[in-house]
Design an enzyme around this catalytic site. Structure first.
Site, PDB file in Angstrom:
ATOM      1  N   SER A 243     -10.733   2.040  -6.039  1.00 52.51           N
ATOM      2  CA  SER A 243     -10.150   2.984  -7.603  1.00 52.51           C
ATOM      3  C   SER A 243     -10.653   3.361  -8.558  1.00 52.51           C
ATOM      4  O   SER A 243     -11.733   2.494  -8.981  1.00 52.51           O
ATOM      5  CB  SER A 243      -8.668   2.565  -7.669  1.00 52.51           C
ATOM      6  OG  SER A 243      -7.816   2.085  -6.335  1.00 52.51           O
TER       7      SER A 243
HETATM    8  N1  SAH Z   1      -7.402  -1.281  -4.293  1.00 61.35           N
HETATM    9  C1  SAH Z   1      -8.302  -0.485  -3.542  1.00 61.35           C
HETATM   10  C2  SAH Z   1      -7.700   0.374  -3.355  1.00 61.35           C
HETATM   11  C3  SAH Z   1      -8.078   0.962  -2.263  1.00 61.35           C
HETATM   12  S1  SAH Z   1      -7.824   3.051  -1.827  1.00 61.35           S
HETATM   13  C4  SAH Z   1      -9.455  -1.054  -5.217  1.00 61.35           C
HETATM   14  O1  SAH Z   1      -9.592  -1.858  -5.821  1.00 61.35           O
HETATM   15  O2  SAH Z   1     -10.568   0.085  -5.359  1.00 61.35           O
HETATM   16  C5  SAH Z   1      -5.701   2.096  -1.007  1.00 61.35           C
HETATM   17  C6  SAH Z   1      -5.973   1.431   0.383  1.00 61.35           C
HETATM   18  O3  SAH Z   1      -4.826   1.207   0.807  1.00 61.35           O
HETATM   19  C7  SAH Z   1      -6.668   1.688   1.304  1.00 61.35           C
HETATM   20  O4  SAH Z   1      -8.169   1.182   1.878  1.00 61.35           O
HETATM   21  C8  SAH Z   1      -5.652   2.272   2.534  1.00 61.35           C
HETATM   22  O5  SAH Z   1      -6.129   1.933   3.887  1.00 61.35           O
HETATM   23  C9  SAH Z   1      -4.793   0.839   2.159  1.00 61.35           C
HETATM   24  N2  SAH Z   1      -3.074   1.211   2.703  1.00 61.35           N
HETATM   25  C10 SAH Z   1      -2.600   2.870   3.062  1.00 61.35           C
HETATM   26  N3  SAH Z   1      -1.549   2.755   3.328  1.00 61.35           N
HETATM   27  C11 SAH Z   1      -1.047   1.747   3.317  1.00 61.35           C
HETATM   28  C12 SAH Z   1      -0.407   0.411   3.713  1.00 61.35           C
HETATM   29  N4  SAH Z   1       0.951   0.295   4.413  1.00 61.35           N
HETATM   30  N5  SAH Z   1      -0.359  -1.076   3.943  1.00 61.35           N
HETATM   31  C13 SAH Z   1      -1.630  -1.712   3.534  1.00 61.35           C
HETATM   32  N6  SAH Z   1      -2.373  -1.074   2.987  1.00 61.35           N
HETATM   33  C14 SAH Z   1      -2.497   0.596   2.390  1.00 61.35           C
END
Ligand code: SAH
Length: 296
Positions: free
Chosen positions: A143
């Protein structure tokens, strides 16, 4: 886990892999995916979808098993190129985040101490302190710093003076936001549904030896009933609505911050004000990867 003490942050020299740093940085920035407000701060934009993660999966499958990042030990390695990713560059990123309106000093401090470049693949580390999301593989992104800070700031602005005993993150990705959260909450639980990303987060967090993060592989839409309730819940992926099970896993007085929507998304703040009562408000536009059910 025997070692309960927080040893974070380590100096960069203790955690940067010098071999990885030798790779030539590619000039790449993911298209802006958070607020339009932040788009002004992105320098140079190009596309490259679906890059492979920096680390391959390690240690086999752990299923829903508890992972304690802080319990793992590393041998510190010297890093002769640390100036390239110096504190000054990170501090400048945090100054831009503050310029965009994030005021919570505790959040800004957390952003200053977490080495974001360790959460992106080496070829992108020159972009790590640009205020943009970046690819982490599997069509997912780390993010944008502004939105990470903003969501945590909103979550902390509770009636309890910002005290957060236990928080839950849905969507661990590469583990960056979990690391930032570890600086503002006593316990951080984070769930990821894509197994190789769960493993990537483990390997990214391991050298930082953060004792208060627990990573879970699973469907975050179901929450984590065994660890509930949570003072704060952050979703790093956007659904059409906030899953009911997450609402039920909030403490009374707890705050949940989530992107909601499809093409047009807004940041939503939900507060639990009673056993059967929640209030909700819309904060600002945002853009996140989709929240999906199940695991892969
Ligand atoms: N928190 C991260 C952002 C990752 S992007 C950071 O520090 O930058 C969002 C993530 O959410 C992705 O890896 C995606 O696989 C995950 N995601 C989407 N739906 C989800 C669900 N139902 N349970 C867990 N993770 C999920």
């Amino acid at each position: 886990m025997s070692d309960k003490s927080k040893r974070f942050p380590l100096p960069l020299s203790a955690v940067v892999d010098p071999a990885a740093r030798k790779e030539q940085p590619k000039v790449l920035v993911r298209p802006q995916t958070a607020t339009q407000n932040a788009a002004r701060h992105v320098e140079g934009q190009a596309r490259k979808p679906g890059l492979a993660p920096r680390h391959s999966p390690q240690n086999g499958a752990n299923g829903q098993q508890l992972v304690q990042a802080g319990a793992l030990k590393i041998t510190p390695v010297p890093d002769r190129q640390a100036p390239m990713v110096s504190d000054a560059v990170r501090h400048a990123m945090v100054a831009r985040v503050a310029n965009q309106g994030v005021r919570d000093e505790k959040v800004l401090h957390a952003m200053r101490v977490v080495p974001r470049h360790l959460f992106v693949e080496p070829g992108l580390s020159s972009q790590a302190y640009v205020d943009a999301s970046l690819p982490i593989g599997f069509h997912q992104t780390i993010s944008q710093p502004y939105i990470v800070a903003r969501m945590i700031e909103v979550m902390r602005a509770n009636a309890n003076g910002g005290v957060l005993k236990s928080v839950l993150e849905i969507g661990t990705g590469c583990g960056y936001q979990a690391a930032v959260l570890s600086q503002v909450a006593d316990e951080v639980y984070s769930i990821e549904r894509i197994k190789p990303l769960h493993e990537l987060a483990k390997s990214n967090l391991r050298p930082l030896r953060i004792a208060n993060i627990r990573l879970h592989y699973g469907d975050g839409m179901l929450g984590l009933p065994q660890a509930a309730p949570f003072d704060g819940i952050i979703l790093a992926a956007a659904g059409m609505e906030v899953p009911q099970s997450l609402l039920e896993q909030m403490t009374i007085g707890g705050r949940l911050v989530a992107p909601v929507g499809a093409r047009h998304q807004v940041l939503q703040l939900v507060e639990r004000v009673g056993k059967y009562e929640w209030t909700s408000q819309t904060l600002e536009d945002c853009h996140f990867v989709p929240l999906r059910a199940g695991t892969v």
